[in-house]
Design a protein around this motif. Sequence first.
Motif, PDB file in Angstrom:
ATOM      1  N   VAL A   1      -5.197  -1.156   4.484  1.00 57.90           N
ATOM      2  CA  VAL A   1      -4.472  -0.195   3.613  1.00 57.90           C
ATOM      3  C   VAL A   1      -3.256   0.225   3.871  1.00 57.90           C
ATOM      4  O   VAL A   1      -2.307   0.459   3.186  1.00 57.90           O
ATOM      5  CB  VAL A   1      -5.364   1.168   3.784  1.00 57.90           C
ATOM      6  CG1 VAL A   1      -4.804   2.436   3.132  1.00 57.90           C
ATOM      7  CG2 VAL A   1      -6.827   0.911   2.668  1.00 57.90           C
ATOM      8  N   GLY A   2      -2.920   0.154   5.265  1.00 58.49           N
ATOM      9  CA  GLY A   2      -1.587   0.371   5.874  1.00 58.49           C
ATOM     10  C   GLY A   2      -0.644  -0.741   5.471  1.00 58.49           C
ATOM     11  O   GLY A   2       0.551  -0.725   4.930  1.00 58.49           O
ATOM     12  N   VAL A   3      -0.932  -2.126   5.387  1.00 57.04           N
ATOM     13  CA  VAL A   3      -0.047  -3.137   5.242  1.00 57.04           C
ATOM     14  C   VAL A   3       0.267  -3.074   3.588  1.00 57.04           C
ATOM     15  O   VAL A   3       1.224  -3.352   3.182  1.00 57.04           O
ATOM     16  CB  VAL A   3      -0.838  -4.525   5.377  1.00 57.04           C
ATOM     17  CG1 VAL A   3      -0.138  -5.641   4.746  1.00 57.04           C
ATOM     18  CG2 VAL A   3      -0.753  -4.707   6.999  1.00 57.04           C
ATOM     19  N   LEU A   4      -0.718  -2.651   2.791  1.00 52.33           N
ATOM     20  CA  LEU A   4      -0.536  -2.518   1.250  1.00 52.33           C
ATOM     21  C   LEU A   4       0.092  -1.655   0.709  1.00 52.33           C
ATOM     22  O   LEU A   4       0.737  -1.633  -0.313  1.00 52.33           O
ATOM     23  CB  LEU A   4      -1.919  -2.862   0.523  1.00 52.33           C
ATOM     24  CG  LEU A   4      -2.844  -4.104   0.890  1.00 52.33           C
ATOM     25  CD1 LEU A   4      -4.107  -4.131   0.083  1.00 52.33           C
ATOM     26  CD2 LEU A   4      -1.979  -5.315   0.465  1.00 52.33           C
ATOM     27  N   THR A   5      -0.045  -0.382   1.512  1.00 54.83           N
ATOM     28  CA  THR A   5       0.494   0.574   0.993  1.00 54.83           C
ATOM     29  C   THR A   5       1.936   1.191   1.630  1.00 54.83           C
ATOM     30  O   THR A   5       2.822   1.902   0.858  1.00 54.83           O
ATOM     31  CB  THR A   5      -0.261   1.942   1.023  1.00 54.83           C
ATOM     32  OG1 THR A   5      -0.755   2.145   2.231  1.00 54.83           O
ATOM     33  CG2 THR A   5      -1.564   1.659   0.179  1.00 54.83           C
TER      34      THR A   5
END
Length: 100
Positions: free
Chosen positions: A20-24
């Motif tokens: 989620v951190g990488v994508l957002t």
Amino acid sequence: MIPLEYFLILSSVLFVIGIVGVLTKKNAILVLISIELMLNAANINFVAFAAYNNDPTGYVFALFSIGIAAAEVAVGLAILLNLNRLKDTVHVDDLNTMRW
């Protein structure tokens, strides 16, 4: 002894938080931190299965992964420091080209 399922749940939660951190996230430093979370989730799996199976191979893979993660962070931070010095930004959206 703590059951293996608890370690798998913990590593799954950490891995999902990393994805989620990488994508957002737009900040490249936060993306690097998220990648570290995903690598640490894999390390938890390596160590948990090594302890569960009494096989030291998982510990070796975890140490190798920690070494790779340290090298990745060193190179990534060096690139980000140079980008910040040249373009005054570390946002991923602003870094759309490899030459400037």
